[in-house]
Design an enzyme around this catalytic site. Structure first.
Site, mmCIF file in Angstrom:
data_model
loop_
_atom_site.group_PDB
_atom_site.id
_atom_site.type_symbol
_atom_site.label_atom_id
_atom_site.label_comp_id
_atom_site.label_asym_id
_atom_site.label_seq_id
_atom_site.Cartn_x
_atom_site.Cartn_y
_atom_site.Cartn_z
ATOM 1 N N SER A 37 0.821 -1.219 0.000
ATOM 2 C CA SER A 37 0.000 0.000 0.000
ATOM 3 C C SER A 37 0.851 1.262 0.000
ATOM 4 C CB SER A 37 -0.937 0.012 1.220
ATOM 5 O OG SER A 37 -0.199 -0.128 2.413
ATOM 6 N N THR A 169 -40.323 26.891 -9.815
ATOM 7 C CA THR A 169 -40.634 25.526 -9.391
ATOM 8 C C THR A 169 -40.830 24.765 -10.695
ATOM 9 O OG1 THR A 169 -43.016 25.915 -9.314
ATOM 10 C CG2 THR A 169 -41.816 26.295 -7.261
ATOM 11 N N HIS A 170 -40.434 23.521 -10.708
ATOM 12 C CA HIS A 170 -40.478 22.716 -11.951
ATOM 13 C C HIS A 170 -39.697 23.388 -13.083
ATOM 14 C CE1 HIS A 170 -43.893 20.553 -10.006
ATOM 15 N NE2 HIS A 170 -44.172 21.772 -9.558
ATOM 16 N N SER A 291 -13.973 26.137 -27.115
ATOM 17 C CA SER A 291 -14.122 24.919 -27.897
ATOM 18 C C SER A 291 -13.068 24.922 -28.977
ATOM 19 C CB SER A 291 -15.516 24.883 -28.522
ATOM 20 O OG SER A 291 -15.517 24.037 -29.656
ATOM 21 N N LYS A 297 -17.658 29.697 -28.669
ATOM 22 C CA LYS A 297 -18.048 29.078 -27.411
ATOM 23 C C LYS A 297 -17.256 29.550 -26.201
ATOM 24 C CE LYS A 297 -20.088 25.460 -27.004
ATOM 25 N NZ LYS A 297 -21.400 25.041 -26.566
ATOM 26 N N ASN A 299 -17.433 27.901 -22.472
ATOM 27 C CA ASN A 299 -18.122 26.840 -21.730
ATOM 28 C C ASN A 299 -17.889 26.955 -20.220
ATOM 29 O OD1 ASN A 299 -19.029 25.687 -24.146
ATOM 30 N ND2 ASN A 299 -17.102 24.551 -24.374
ATOM 31 N N GLU A 304 -19.459 22.652 -14.486
ATOM 32 C CA GLU A 304 -19.787 21.338 -15.056
ATOM 33 C C GLU A 304 -18.965 20.237 -14.407
ATOM 34 O OE1 GLU A 304 -20.535 21.279 -19.600
ATOM 35 O OE2 GLU A 304 -19.211 22.970 -19.226
ATOM 36 N N TYR A 331 -9.330 -6.402 12.920
ATOM 37 C CA TYR A 331 -8.746 -5.881 11.679
ATOM 38 C C TYR A 331 -8.750 -6.946 10.583
ATOM 39 C CZ TYR A 331 -5.483 -4.182 8.198
ATOM 40 O OH TYR A 331 -4.927 -3.795 7.004
ATOM 41 N N GLN A 336 -7.292 -2.073 4.070
ATOM 42 C CA GLN A 336 -6.274 -1.337 3.329
ATOM 43 C C GLN A 336 -6.908 -0.597 2.147
ATOM 44 O OE1 GLN A 336 -2.190 -2.847 3.064
ATOM 45 N NE2 GLN A 336 -2.504 -2.996 0.861
ATOM 46 N N LYS A 339 -8.158 3.565 1.932
ATOM 47 C CA LYS A 339 -7.394 4.806 1.795
ATOM 48 C C LYS A 339 -7.647 5.553 0.502
ATOM 49 C CE LYS A 339 -4.336 2.873 4.956
ATOM 50 N NZ LYS A 339 -5.264 1.711 4.906
HETATM 51 N N1 ARG Z 1 -1.236 -1.278 5.194
HETATM 52 C C1 ARG Z 1 -2.153 -1.771 6.166
HETATM 53 C C2 ARG Z 1 -3.506 -1.082 6.010
HETATM 54 O O1 ARG Z 1 -3.571 -0.130 5.350
HETATM 55 C C3 ARG Z 1 -1.614 -1.526 7.540
HETATM 56 C C4 ARG Z 1 -2.113 -2.470 8.559
HETATM 57 C C5 ARG Z 1 -1.617 -3.820 8.249
HETATM 58 N N2 ARG Z 1 -1.867 -4.731 9.292
HETATM 59 C C6 ARG Z 1 -1.753 -6.044 9.109
HETATM 60 N N3 ARG Z 1 -1.983 -6.772 10.119
HETATM 61 N N4 ARG Z 1 -1.425 -6.556 7.963
HETATM 62 O O2 ARG Z 1 -4.503 -1.512 6.549
#
Ligand code: ARG
Length: 473
Positions: A37, A169-170, A291, A297, A299, A304, A331, A336, A339
């Site tokens: 990660s 309205t509408h 454009s 144009k 825009n 948007e 956990y 993971q 994030k």
């Molecule tokens: N990279 C992991 C996460 O984002 C950290 C926690 C990992 N914990 C584990 N027991 N593998 O959740």
């Protein structure tokens, strides 16, 4: 780096991982990438260090680390923070995540004492702490940007307290309102978004540190102390819950989804109003693009795009809800996946608010066009009905009389105010020559003179209350 790390690790495990002791073969190369990660969680690096500093300080205060060990760890972590800020940190996918990258770097830099940092904690409480610290910072930035936008809207609303436009309205002309009143409607939505954000912040701002892997730790830790050092309101209550639930991130995305829903509504109106069909406002060129094929144009790309970003925000909310659903305690690696949606949700909220906060004070209403549009579409018909009621006609009968007058005016292709007194009196003899006062747009808006109404003096009073509320934050 990995060689250095292996020697600092003083460990013969084939994977050279911080957790490699019980492993007899190296991680599959694909699995290593798949489970890593660090590519995205390095965004929490400074929060990770902040958490580690508090943890180490607490460990030294309770005597698990010596003062000298703490000093070494503190110095090492601060140097690493500088290295990260300078963009010189050697991030390694082999080391999986931000936590192990930093811990391993610490040991590389300060030697064996670095290996004591992880005493009495786990990556599970560490990551939960980091996310909360990261999100709290983002919430504070988002709150400031929301306030900047609201300040701009209220200022503009006050300037435009007398500017008449059609209310819809509408999407059909309904009754005249003031542009200031319309802007204050946007502001109300944002006030509730702000309140939701602050409510979410309360639940974000609890410290999971000390929950360790899932059950707590056998060291004499002081959770209240780390909570205090990190500026959290208090430690979380239950270790299993602390390392597993991401409901606070889901709440944040729910805030984000509503915020973007509101911004998408305002965006849609800006898109409509800048069209040549409405032609109600001018959006400065710096918020628009052209454009490549149609030279004429201009825009409204910024509104948007904000409107479009709502889809991504809603997606993040659903992603996190689905991620959390049915997860057994405590956990799980599933988490993971929290994030990237969360980071993007925060980035999107901040960017869209910034775009709007920059744009709002620059909106230039085209007052004559708004006024002309308000004069069309029989927008004072309700005022005529109310006039008749004041003259003693029952509301239902008044509704019928005005309906007939409108049909007559449609046939004549004119507005109610263009009919002569004699023509109006054909529909009701209760109509006198004072009727023309209520058929004017100014009279119509001024008559809605109560809290929450569109009368210019009410809009000015509402601006005052909105300013006070913003100042109290
Ligand atoms: N990279 C992991 C996460 O984002 C950290 C926690 C990992 N914990 C584990 N027991 N593998 O959740």
């Amino acid at each position: 780096m990995s060689n250095d790390n292996a020697s600092a690790n003083n460990n013969q495990n084939p994977a050279a991982k911080l957790w490699g002791g019980r492993f007899s073969e190296a991680t599959d190369a694909f699995v290593e990438r798949f489970t890593a990660s660090v590519m995205f969680d390095q965004r929490m690096a400074l929060e990770d260090i902040q958490g580690s500093l508090a943890h180490a300080q607490m460990l030294s205060e309770v005597g698990v680390l010596t003062a000298d060990e703490f000093t070494q760890i503190e110095g090492g972590l601060k140097d690493i923070a500088e290295e990260i800020k300078a963009g010189e940190f050697p991030w390694s996918v082999e080391l999986e995540d931000v936590h192990m990258n930093i811990e391993s770097r610490l040991t590389q830099r300060i030697g064996a004492t670095g290996k004591k940092l992880h005493t009495g904690r786990s990556r599970n409480d560490q990551v939960a702490t980091d996310i909360r610290l990261w999100l709290r910072n983002r919430i504070d930035l988002i709150a400031a940007e929301l306030t900047r936008l609201q300040t701009g809207l209220v200022d503009l609303a006050e300037q435009e307290a007398d500017t008449i436009m059609p209310g819809f309205t509408h999407l059909q002309s309904a009754q005249p309102v003031t542009f200031g009143h319309h802007l204050l409607a946007w502001n109300e939505m944002l006030t509730r978004d702000y309140e939701r954000l602050m409510d979410c912040r309360k639940r974000v701002n609890r410290s999971p540190l000390g929950a360790a892997a899932l059950a707590g730790t056998s060291y004499p830790i002081n959770r209240a102390r780390t909570a205090e050092l990190l500026g959290f309101d208090a430690p979380t209550e239950n270790s299993l819950d602390s390392v597993s639930d991401r409901d606070f991130a889901i709440e944040f995305c729910a805030f984000g989804a509503l915020l973007l829903t509101h911004l998408s509504r305002a965006s849609e109106e800006l898109v409509l109003w800048t069209s040549s069909q409405f032609n109600f406002i001018d959006l400065p060129d710096r918020f628009c693009t052209g454009s490549s094929i149609m030279p004429q144009k201009k825009n409204p790309d910024v509104p948007e795009l904000v409107r479009g970003k709502t889809g991504r925000m809603n997606g993040h909310l659903i992603a996190l809800l689905t991620l959390m659903k049915s997860q057994p305690l405590a956990y799980n690696k599933d988490n993971q996946e929290d994030k990237e949606p969360l980071f993007d949700a925060a980035d999107t909220a901040l960017d869209c608010l910034r775009a709007f906060a920059d744009m709002a004070p620059a909106l230039k209403p085209k007052k004559e066009n708004m006024l002309a549009a308000a004069a069309k579409g029989f927008s004072t018909a309700t005022d005529l009905a109310d006039y008749l009621v004041r003259k003693g006609v029952a509301f239902r009968d008044a509704h019928e009389i005005v309906g007939q007058s409108v049909a007559f005016a449609i046939e004549k292709d004119c507005d109610l105010a263009d009919l002569s007194l004699a023509e109006l009196q054909k529909f009701s003899d209760a109509i006198g020559d004072d009727v023309f006062e209520v058929l004017t747009l100014e009279g119509s808006v001024a008559a809605r003179d109560h809290i929450g109404g569109t009368a210019p003096n009410q809009v000015r009073a509402a601006c005052g209350r909105a300013r006070k509320l913003i100042a109290s934050r």
